[in-house]
Scaffold this active site. Sequence first.
Site: not given
Ligand code: SAH
Length: 281
Positions: A61, A83, A198
């Site tokens: 991803d 995405k 998000m």
């Molecule tokens: N499965 C992922 C989340 C996916 S949804 C997890 O467990 O972290 C994607 C959202 O995750 C982004 O919109 C943001 O809110 C958060 N996110 C993921 N990586 C990030 C990062 N390095 N810094 C800040 N927010 C992050």
Amino acid sequence: MLGWLKRKLTTSGHFARLDAGRFPAFAPGSVWLVGAGPGAPGLITLLGYHALGAADVIVYDALVNPGVLDMANPKAEKIYAGKRGGKPSPKQADITLKLVEHARAGKRVLRLKGGDPMMFGRGGEEVQTLVRENIAFRIVPGITAGIGGLAYAGIPVTHRDTNHTVIFLTGHDEKGGIPQGVDWAAIATASPVIVMYMAVKHLPSIAEKLIAAGRDPADRVAIVSNAALPDQSVRELRLDGAGDLADASIPTPAIIVLGPVSRYRESFEWYAATLRENSFG
Ligand code: SAH
């Protein structure tokens, strides 16, 4: 001389313990759904690292750090399934179909997702398909942005003095709007801490809904952008200041935490400029 030998033994001993023989076999024809962690490549688990070395095909991803892919077997086929807002994106059905096809062809398929695959990552949907198609799979959890990402900003997701509960919220539903299924009145006051994924785009309207339902307008909000990455940045505001954010540019991805825990940040902040030079985290 002895010092050198000792160092050599210690080092090789350490890596010897990572011998592939101690890991579960990544069987041909199976799919491993692996969390890559929230940013820094060093935050992947040992099982995830093992899968990177064994996989024939890696479907990854947008939020997966390139540094994680660098750890993969160079012979592995890497397929981007990102995405991200604005760009044409593969449909979820096409992605899962790809997993199934490659597994049927006898490949070891690594499905690599940012953070934890089961936290707002559609991991559950992909597993449902694998179950339906009778394909063997394994789930390798990862460090989620809403916990590990906050820790990189010096924010503990719980602290005995502030909260005994946490709510994880997504600011987006599948149509891109504010999620309709959320009982805003119920969550507004249910937990001192709400961690939002998000949620940058809809933060002003989320804040409005929460305040209307009784949340303290003066509550702290911290927005951690690019958590666990060298360009990590944090923006702090009051909940009722979220409306002014609409025009401001908040770098994404960003994880948002509402509630008192961000007050620890000032004294806990540890991810200093020099540490950020370390590409592993
Ligand atoms: N499965 C992922 C989340 C996916 S949804 C997890 O467990 O972290 C994607 C959202 O995750 C982004 O919109 C943001 O809110 C958060 N996110 C993921 N990586 C990030 C990062 N390095 N810094 C800040 N927010 C992050």
